[in-house]
Design a protein around this motif. Sequence first.
Motif, mmCIF file in Angstrom:
data_model
loop_
_atom_site.group_PDB
_atom_site.id
_atom_site.type_symbol
_atom_site.label_atom_id
_atom_site.label_comp_id
_atom_site.label_asym_id
_atom_site.label_seq_id
_atom_site.Cartn_x
_atom_site.Cartn_y
_atom_site.Cartn_z
ATOM 1 N N SER A 4 0.837 -1.211 0.000
ATOM 2 C CA SER A 4 0.000 0.000 0.000
ATOM 3 C C SER A 4 0.868 1.257 0.000
ATOM 4 N N LEU B 167 -3.791 -0.234 -5.126
ATOM 5 C CA LEU B 167 -4.049 0.178 -3.732
ATOM 6 C C LEU B 167 -5.441 -0.274 -3.289
ATOM 7 N N ALA C 80 -5.283 -3.976 -2.719
ATOM 8 C CA ALA C 80 -4.435 -4.337 -1.575
ATOM 9 C C ALA C 80 -5.072 -3.947 -0.247
ATOM 10 N N SER C 81 -5.646 -2.733 -0.167
ATOM 11 C CA SER C 81 -6.189 -2.283 1.126
ATOM 12 C C SER C 81 -7.695 -2.107 1.058
ATOM 13 N N VAL D 279 -5.752 3.460 4.792
ATOM 14 C CA VAL D 279 -5.258 2.116 4.456
ATOM 15 C C VAL D 279 -5.437 1.174 5.646
#
Lengths: 53, 317
Positions: free
Chosen positions: B63, B122, B125-126, B174
């Motif tokens: 992230s 991103l 991933a988060s 995040v």
Amino acid sequence: MENFPTPRRLTPEEAKRQRQRSIAIAAVLFTLVTIFYVLTIAKLGPQVLNRAL
Amino acid sequence: MTSLSNSLPAGAEPHPVTMAVGGEVSDFFALLKPRVMVLVIFTALVGMVVSHVHIQPVVGTISLLMIAVGAGASGCLNMWWDADIDAVMTRTAKRPIPDGRIQPGEALAFGLVLSVGSVLVLGLASNWLAAALLAFTIVFYAVVYSMWLKRTTPQNIVIGGAAGALPPIIGQAVVTGSVGIESLVLFLIIFIWTPPHFWALALIKSGEYAKAGIPMMPNVAGPQSTRRQIIYYSLVLFPIGLAPVALGFGGWLYAVTAFFGGLGMLAFSVHVFRNREGEAERKAAFGMFGFSILYLFLLFAALLAEQSLGLFRAVMV
């Protein structure tokens, strides 16, 4: 068939730069594949190993 | 803008552009403004650690990397758009596009691909709030600041500073999936810090900005008004710098750093106000510019050290 003009030959310096860019693109693609693989395993967690064989 | 002379003020001469068949890898890397990327990683990381929420290290690292790539992409789009004015300022004339090492179209494609890619990765991933905030940051910097504010108002870096202040908020999003008071305070610190930081540089480089037709504060309101405003912003920055202590996420180490750092900012701003001529003026402005970088770095480093090295000792009980 249409005749296309012959592309000019790259100078050694230009060829070297092109080769470096190709290697960089390959490295980025490899990194991207690694990121997706590692991310998938990390998100699945330890449970990914816990399955009936 | 892509055409290297379409919006230059009368009399401004862009550097000659030599055509090259593709730049070196290092030229593409330079388009990402690597030093800004390091600062973005640093401030986003602090936004993560003040949240006190555990995050899977791999997810956190990827992230952070994507936040940095997104910031780099917005820097690349900024260089693509500003190639014409970069070409007339000595500080920026050697950048890859005005120097002819990379073609504007290449930079545009590079910036767009990295923007979309970083936001998507991103999000995967988060979470999509963090991704949306990163997308907003890129658009705000590349479109609102670069394409609109920079050439139209002396408040350009005041409003545009919001883009540089957003990484702690993205960092907190995040790890928590939301935006909390901690990252909002960090946003405010960077936001209020930006004008005195950039105006100190603008005081020294006002001739360059005038040549490029950029309405920086010293060129529009005059150096004396700019020096006064630097003091006002430094005064406002002092209590905001101490806000993390009042809110309980800044301990003793941070409190001491923010107190003396804030006093330092005030002292330098007064020094800039008093020294208005020749070499003394230049030295004072450079001093302010350099100290402001140190101030922000120490503030965030103190928070990072307290939260990650176990140095936190509460001031407010």
